[in-house]
Every structure is written in C-alpha cells, then in structure tokens.
Design an enzyme around this catalytic site. Structure first.
Site, mmCIF file in Angstrom:
data_model
loop_
_atom_site.group_PDB
_atom_site.id
_atom_site.type_symbol
_atom_site.label_atom_id
_atom_site.label_comp_id
_atom_site.label_asym_id
_atom_site.label_seq_id
_atom_site.Cartn_x
_atom_site.Cartn_y
_atom_site.Cartn_z
ATOM 1 N N ASP A 21 0.856 -1.189 0.000
ATOM 2 C CA ASP A 21 0.000 0.000 0.000
ATOM 3 C C ASP A 21 0.892 1.238 0.000
ATOM 4 O OD1 ASP A 21 -2.124 1.743 0.291
ATOM 5 O OD2 ASP A 21 -2.422 1.325 2.409
ATOM 6 N N VAL A 58 -9.710 -3.294 1.012
ATOM 7 C CA VAL A 58 -10.196 -4.648 0.745
ATOM 8 C C VAL A 58 -9.966 -5.567 1.942
ATOM 9 C CG1 VAL A 58 -9.888 -4.504 -1.765
ATOM 10 C CG2 VAL A 58 -7.984 -5.292 -0.356
ATOM 11 N N ARG A 78 -10.903 -12.226 7.745
ATOM 12 C CA ARG A 78 -9.709 -12.860 7.154
ATOM 13 C C ARG A 78 -10.055 -14.189 6.494
ATOM 14 N NH1 ARG A 78 -5.216 -9.981 9.039
ATOM 15 N NH2 ARG A 78 -5.330 -9.247 11.188
ATOM 16 N N ASP A 126 -7.826 -8.147 6.854
ATOM 17 C CA ASP A 126 -8.851 -7.935 7.880
ATOM 18 C C ASP A 126 -9.399 -6.518 7.888
ATOM 19 O OD1 ASP A 126 -6.362 -6.770 8.906
ATOM 20 O OD2 ASP A 126 -7.544 -6.413 10.716
HETATM 21 P P1 5GP Z 1 2.004 -0.487 3.664
HETATM 22 O O1 5GP Z 1 2.986 -0.633 4.788
HETATM 23 O O2 5GP Z 1 2.521 -0.877 2.310
HETATM 24 O O3 5GP Z 1 1.303 0.842 3.686
HETATM 25 O O4 5GP Z 1 0.798 -1.413 3.983
HETATM 26 C C1 5GP Z 1 0.899 -2.735 4.066
HETATM 27 C C2 5GP Z 1 -0.026 -3.277 5.125
HETATM 28 O O5 5GP Z 1 -1.164 -2.434 5.358
HETATM 29 C C3 5GP Z 1 -0.570 -4.569 4.646
HETATM 30 O O6 5GP Z 1 0.260 -5.644 5.015
HETATM 31 C C4 5GP Z 1 -1.924 -4.635 5.318
HETATM 32 O O7 5GP Z 1 -1.770 -5.180 6.605
HETATM 33 C C5 5GP Z 1 -2.336 -3.198 5.445
HETATM 34 N N1 5GP Z 1 -3.233 -2.821 4.320
HETATM 35 C C6 5GP Z 1 -2.952 -1.992 3.299
HETATM 36 N N2 5GP Z 1 -4.014 -1.850 2.473
HETATM 37 C C7 5GP Z 1 -4.989 -2.635 2.998
HETATM 38 C C8 5GP Z 1 -6.330 -2.929 2.586
HETATM 39 O O8 5GP Z 1 -6.887 -2.464 1.587
HETATM 40 N N3 5GP Z 1 -7.030 -3.778 3.386
HETATM 41 C C9 5GP Z 1 -6.490 -4.346 4.508
HETATM 42 N N4 5GP Z 1 -7.270 -5.156 5.198
HETATM 43 N N5 5GP Z 1 -5.228 -4.088 4.923
HETATM 44 C C10 5GP Z 1 -4.490 -3.247 4.164
#
Ligand code: 5GP
Ligand code: MG
Length: 188
Positions: free
Chosen positions: A108, A158, A170, A164
């Site tokens: 993300d 999502v 999940r 989750d």
């Molecule tokens: P980042 O560190 O790249 O911002 O985010 C990664 C983590 O954020 C993922 O492993 C997940 O736990 C959470 N995350 C990011 N986008 C989503 C999403 O759309 N839905 C959910 N449930 N978790 C997300």
C-alpha cells in the site's frame, strides 16, 4: 459476515490461478540462481495478513524451505489508512547467509516493506526478495518495488483471503470490498 460484502474484487478461483503462476515463477527464478540439488529458501510471511496467501503459495514451491515469522502492525483496529509500520514480534531463526522471500498480503504505502527489508538484511542474508499478493494503485507513495506481485488493484480498502478489518473477515475466500456503512464509523 457475508452480508457486509459490497462486491467481490478478486474471486478465489482467480487467486488460485495466480498463486500457481507466482509459485512457478518464484521456483524458476530461485533454481536458476542456485545449484538445483542444494537449493534452499527461507520464507518470511508478515503476520497476520499474509498467513493464508503464504500457506497456499509455499505448498506449490517444491524447494527445501524454512519458515521465519514476522508480525507487523500497520492498521491497528478500525483504521483503514496506515498508521506507520510497527514490528510487533519476530521469530526468524538464523537467516545469516540465507535467501529470503518476504511474503506480504498487500503493498500500500510501502512502509512495511521499507521497514522490514533492512531488518532482514541487517542479519546478513544472502538475498531478500519480496512477494505481495496485491499492490494498490497509489503511484510513487514510497517508491517501493516488489519482486513478485499477484494483482494490481484500485486504491480501495479490501478484506478477505487473510486481510482484515478490525481483525475480522480474514477467512473470506475472495478479496472483497465492504459496504460503506460497515467502515463509515471508523477513524479514516
Ligand atoms: P504499507 O505498509 O505498504 O502501507 O501497507 C501494508 C499493510 O497495510 C498490509 O500488510 C496490510 O496489513 C495493510 N493494508 C494496506 N491496504 C490494505 C487494505 O486495503 N485492506 C487491509 N485489510 N489491509 C491493508
Ligand atoms: Mg499486513
């Protein structure tokens, strides 16, 4: 649980097919860089979100393997925007000199991978590659690349297949979005 679903973004059948392709690619790449008979890999799923994806993926990678665990929290509770990645726990074993494949559910902001890859490398790994099931269309957020990506998805929240909301959903087999009213009371 099912009545909270807005729409199915990626079905369990699409996921299954793509996971097979990813496993094949990971296996081929890994074996091309190592002596076939001695090839070994260490898989590190990021808990809890990558648990289900990782379980399906590794059963299709026929290489001698160890598993290390990392628990990272980025969306505690009812948040749907990252609150910064925090490493909650690790059980990596000795990864010195090992080829590591980090497995996460979704890329993300990139904060998680940015925090975790240096942590692994600091323990003297031979290599660290990254595999994510999903990548959100958020250009240049932290300029983080993943070596293997299952699906590119729009910038929507999502759940399902390991992902989750407030620790629920999940166990949904598909990747879905939730109805607006389910998350409308959350801190955005
Ligand atoms: P980042 O560190 O790249 O911002 O985010 C990664 C983590 O954020 C993922 O492993 C997940 O736990 C959470 N995350 C990011 N986008 C989503 C999403 O759309 N839905 C959910 N449930 N978790 C997300
Ligand atoms: Mg996660």
């Amino acid at each position: 649980m099912h009545r909270d679903i807005d729409r199915v973004l990626i079905s369990q059948y699409q996921i299954g097919a793509r996971v097979r392709e990813l496993a094949q690619k990971i296996t081929d790449d890994h074996l091309s860089g190592q002596e076939r008979d001695r090839a070994e890999i260490t898989i590190v799923p990021i808990l809890t979100g990558a648990m289900i994806f990782c379980g399906d993926l590794i059963r299709q990678i026929p290489i001698q393997m160890r598993i290390g665990l990392l628990a990272v929290s980025s969306y505690p509770g009812e948040n749907i925007r990252t609150q910064g990645s925090k490493i909650l726990g690790q059980q990596l074993g000795d990864i010195h000199g090992r080829h590591v494949l980090l497995v996460d559910d979704i890329l993300d902001s990139g904060g998680t991978i940015k925090a975790v890859v240096p942590l692994l490398e600091s323990q003297g790994t031979a290599s660290v590659k990254t595999c994510v099931l999903l990548r959100k269309d958020r250009p240049g957020v932290q300029n983080v690349q993943a070596d293997y990506v299952g699906f590119d998805i729009p910038d929507e929240f999502v759940v399902g297949y390991g992902l989750d909301y407030n620790d629920y959903y999940r166990n949904l087999p598909d990747i879905v979005t939730l109805k607006r009213e389910i998350i409308s009371n959350s801190k955005k």
